[in-house]
Scaffold this active site. Structure first.
Site, PDB file in Angstrom:
ATOM      1  N   ARG A 151       7.952   1.788   0.136  1.00 33.95           N
ATOM      2  CA  ARG A 151       8.115   2.988  -0.641  1.00 33.95           C
ATOM      3  C   ARG A 151       9.296   2.677  -1.515  1.00 33.95           C
ATOM      4  O   ARG A 151      10.302   2.210  -1.296  1.00 33.95           O
ATOM      5  CB  ARG A 151       8.125   4.077   0.274  1.00 33.95           C
ATOM      6  CG  ARG A 151       6.843   4.520   1.289  1.00 33.95           C
ATOM      7  CD  ARG A 151       7.161   5.528   2.340  1.00 33.95           C
ATOM      8  NE  ARG A 151       6.156   5.908   3.143  1.00 33.95           N
ATOM      9  CZ  ARG A 151       6.122   5.193   4.424  1.00 33.95           C
ATOM     10  NH1 ARG A 151       6.873   4.447   4.761  1.00 33.95           N
ATOM     11  NH2 ARG A 151       5.088   5.251   5.102  1.00 33.95           N
ATOM     12  N   LYS A 175       9.622   6.459   6.907  1.00 38.73           N
ATOM     13  CA  LYS A 175       9.470   7.849   7.448  1.00 38.73           C
ATOM     14  C   LYS A 175      10.038   8.048   8.774  1.00 38.73           C
ATOM     15  O   LYS A 175       9.394   7.171   9.489  1.00 38.73           O
ATOM     16  CB  LYS A 175       8.275   8.308   7.112  1.00 38.73           C
ATOM     17  CG  LYS A 175       7.964   8.695   5.429  1.00 38.73           C
ATOM     18  CD  LYS A 175       6.580   9.241   5.270  1.00 38.73           C
ATOM     19  CE  LYS A 175       6.277   9.221   3.573  1.00 38.73           C
ATOM     20  NZ  LYS A 175       5.014  10.078   3.590  1.00 38.73           N
ATOM     21  N   HIS A 244       4.778   3.994  -6.731  1.00 38.56           N
ATOM     22  CA  HIS A 244       3.790   4.345  -5.766  1.00 38.56           C
ATOM     23  C   HIS A 244       2.575   3.265  -6.294  1.00 38.56           C
ATOM     24  O   HIS A 244       1.778   3.031  -5.315  1.00 38.56           O
ATOM     25  CB  HIS A 244       3.270   5.588  -5.717  1.00 38.56           C
ATOM     26  CG  HIS A 244       2.726   6.087  -4.548  1.00 38.56           C
ATOM     27  ND1 HIS A 244       3.627   6.080  -3.284  1.00 38.56           N
ATOM     28  CD2 HIS A 244       1.700   6.881  -4.153  1.00 38.56           C
ATOM     29  CE1 HIS A 244       2.736   6.605  -2.456  1.00 38.56           C
ATOM     30  NE2 HIS A 244       1.464   6.916  -2.836  1.00 38.56           N
ATOM     31  N   ARG A 247       2.915   0.106  -4.869  1.00 41.52           N
ATOM     32  CA  ARG A 247       2.553  -0.051  -3.279  1.00 41.52           C
ATOM     33  C   ARG A 247       1.172   0.204  -2.987  1.00 41.52           C
ATOM     34  O   ARG A 247       0.561  -0.742  -2.234  1.00 41.52           O
ATOM     35  CB  ARG A 247       3.268   1.218  -2.829  1.00 41.52           C
ATOM     36  CG  ARG A 247       2.910   1.554  -1.184  1.00 41.52           C
ATOM     37  CD  ARG A 247       3.751   2.698  -0.830  1.00 41.52           C
ATOM     38  NE  ARG A 247       3.368   3.521   0.421  1.00 41.52           N
ATOM     39  CZ  ARG A 247       3.777   3.009   1.533  1.00 41.52           C
ATOM     40  NH1 ARG A 247       4.358   1.971   1.903  1.00 41.52           N
ATOM     41  NH2 ARG A 247       3.399   3.735   2.587  1.00 41.52           N
ATOM     42  N   HIS A 270       2.196   3.279   7.938  1.00 45.50           N
ATOM     43  CA  HIS A 270       1.427   4.626   8.030  1.00 45.50           C
ATOM     44  C   HIS A 270       1.235   4.760   9.615  1.00 45.50           C
ATOM     45  O   HIS A 270       0.701   4.074  10.349  1.00 45.50           O
ATOM     46  CB  HIS A 270       0.122   4.320   7.521  1.00 45.50           C
ATOM     47  CG  HIS A 270      -0.140   4.313   5.976  1.00 45.50           C
ATOM     48  ND1 HIS A 270      -1.104   4.050   5.202  1.00 45.50           N
ATOM     49  CD2 HIS A 270       0.833   4.927   5.264  1.00 45.50           C
ATOM     50  CE1 HIS A 270      -0.847   3.936   3.993  1.00 45.50           C
ATOM     51  NE2 HIS A 270       0.418   4.996   3.763  1.00 45.50           N
ATOM     52  N   TYR A 279      -5.846   5.511   1.441  1.00 47.47           N
ATOM     53  CA  TYR A 279      -5.137   5.061   0.448  1.00 47.47           C
ATOM     54  C   TYR A 279      -5.544   3.721  -0.164  1.00 47.47           C
ATOM     55  O   TYR A 279      -5.515   3.528  -1.500  1.00 47.47           O
ATOM     56  CB  TYR A 279      -3.829   4.451   1.271  1.00 47.47           C
ATOM     57  CG  TYR A 279      -2.401   4.371   0.527  1.00 47.47           C
ATOM     58  CD1 TYR A 279      -2.306   3.150  -0.479  1.00 47.47           C
ATOM     59  CD2 TYR A 279      -1.462   5.384   0.664  1.00 47.47           C
ATOM     60  CE1 TYR A 279      -1.036   3.231  -0.986  1.00 47.47           C
ATOM     61  CE2 TYR A 279      -0.411   5.288  -0.020  1.00 47.47           C
ATOM     62  CZ  TYR A 279      -0.106   4.367  -0.749  1.00 47.47           C
ATOM     63  OH  TYR A 279       1.145   4.449  -1.462  1.00 47.47           O
TER      64      TYR A 279
END
Length: 308
Positions: A151, A175, A244, A247, A270, A279
């Site tokens: 990211r 994250k 993005h 990615r 993820h 995605y």
């Protein structure tokens, strides 16, 4: 907004600004959404928020749906603003219950991210000017994006010591402060080595940040976005380039080549496999091709004609 409806909204916006410390942009959006509702209510002779009820909220939602130019996402945003405001009205004792809580919202389809095809990626990354430290840095960044699928927030947070050049690995914090170790591809490794050689020309006294600006500071996310978009134009790509998209291109090309959804999930960081499935948006033809070639009961008998 000098009337009673508007005065209450003004008090609510002050609460959001002071207590919730929302940004000016968010406050402006709340004001715009609630002002539109006020005008709609006044046209129906509603002058007090205590008169707001579920039938009125449903009529408001229906009115929003009738506007063809209003997308489901916009409707959802407007209704979300109303729900939050009505919650506050309940706390203030103006409403006994939130009339917006039971109103169904339009379902939002998850937008499919767009990706660059392999030829477009090669065109974008065909930066050969090694005399310009900024060009070397930018190619190293883009190679790393496409090589790892990390990211934007993960890339700008990288420090030099997150790289293990000998093992061709990079450590990223994703994250939820979750750490993962990602392999670095050959070309990304090559351009990272070139960048590390010229990095001292830009880094100055910045000891940690892997990617730095000419101001001798850690490169910001906004700067990375602007640089990538600029290279998209320079390299004559007929597509808007942003982190993005690189990615997503990584995810799509990896899955098309390997078919290993779990591995791609791990590489992307993820938590939920369903996110990876959406995605990567493999089209049906590709899935059908994989099925036909892999499933033992799906393979065609070459001796069998197509139409029997």
């Amino acid at each position: 907004m000098s009337d009673s409806l508007g005065a209450t909204v003004h008090t609510y916006l002050e609460y959001l600004r002071v207590e919730r410390q929302l940004s000016a942009h968010t406050l402006s959006n709340y004001q715009r959404h609630l002002q539109a509702l006020i005008e709609w209510l006044q046209a129906r002779q509603i002058q007090q928020w205590s008169e707001l009820n579920a039938p009125l909220v449903r009529q408001w939602a229906l009115t929003l749906r009738k506007h063809k130019e209003t997308s489901p996402r916009t409707i959802s945003t407007k209704m979300s603003a109303l729900r939050s405001f009505a919650d506050w009205l309940v706390v203030r004792g103006i409403l006994a219950a939130n009339p917006a809580r039971g109103v169904a919202l339009p379902k939002l389809g998850r937008p499919l991210p767009k990706n660059l095809d392999v030829d477009q990626v090669h065109q974008l990354l065909n930066i050969t000017d090694e005399s310009d430290p900024l060009a070397v840095r930018d190619r190293a960044m883009m190679e790393l994006f496409y090589s790892t699928g990390m990211r934007l927030s993960e890339l700008v947070a990288l420090n030099v010591n997150d790289l293990d050049m000998d093992s061709r690995l990079v450590r990223v914090i994703g994250k939820g402060n979750k750490e993962r170790i990602l392999p670095i591809g050959r070309l990304a490794l090559e351009w990272l080595q070139k960048w590390l050689k010229v990095r001292p020309l830009l880094a100055g006294d910045e000891p940690e940040a892997l990617f730095v600006s000419k101001r001798q500071q850690r490169l910001s996310a906004r700067s990375v976005q602007e640089r990538l978009d600029g290279w998209g134009n320079k390299q004559a790509l007929n597509a808007h380039v942003h982190p993005h998209k690189l990615r997503h291109s990584f995810a799509t090309h990896m899955l098309e080549s390997s078919g290993d959804l779990r591995a791609v999930q791990e590489l992307l960081g993820h938590a939920d496999l369903s996110t990876t499935q959406i995605y990567t948006h493999l089209d049906f033809q590709h899935l059908a091709k994989v099925y036909d070639s892999a499933h033992p009961r799906a393979k065609r008998d070459p001796a069998t004609p197509d139409d029997e």
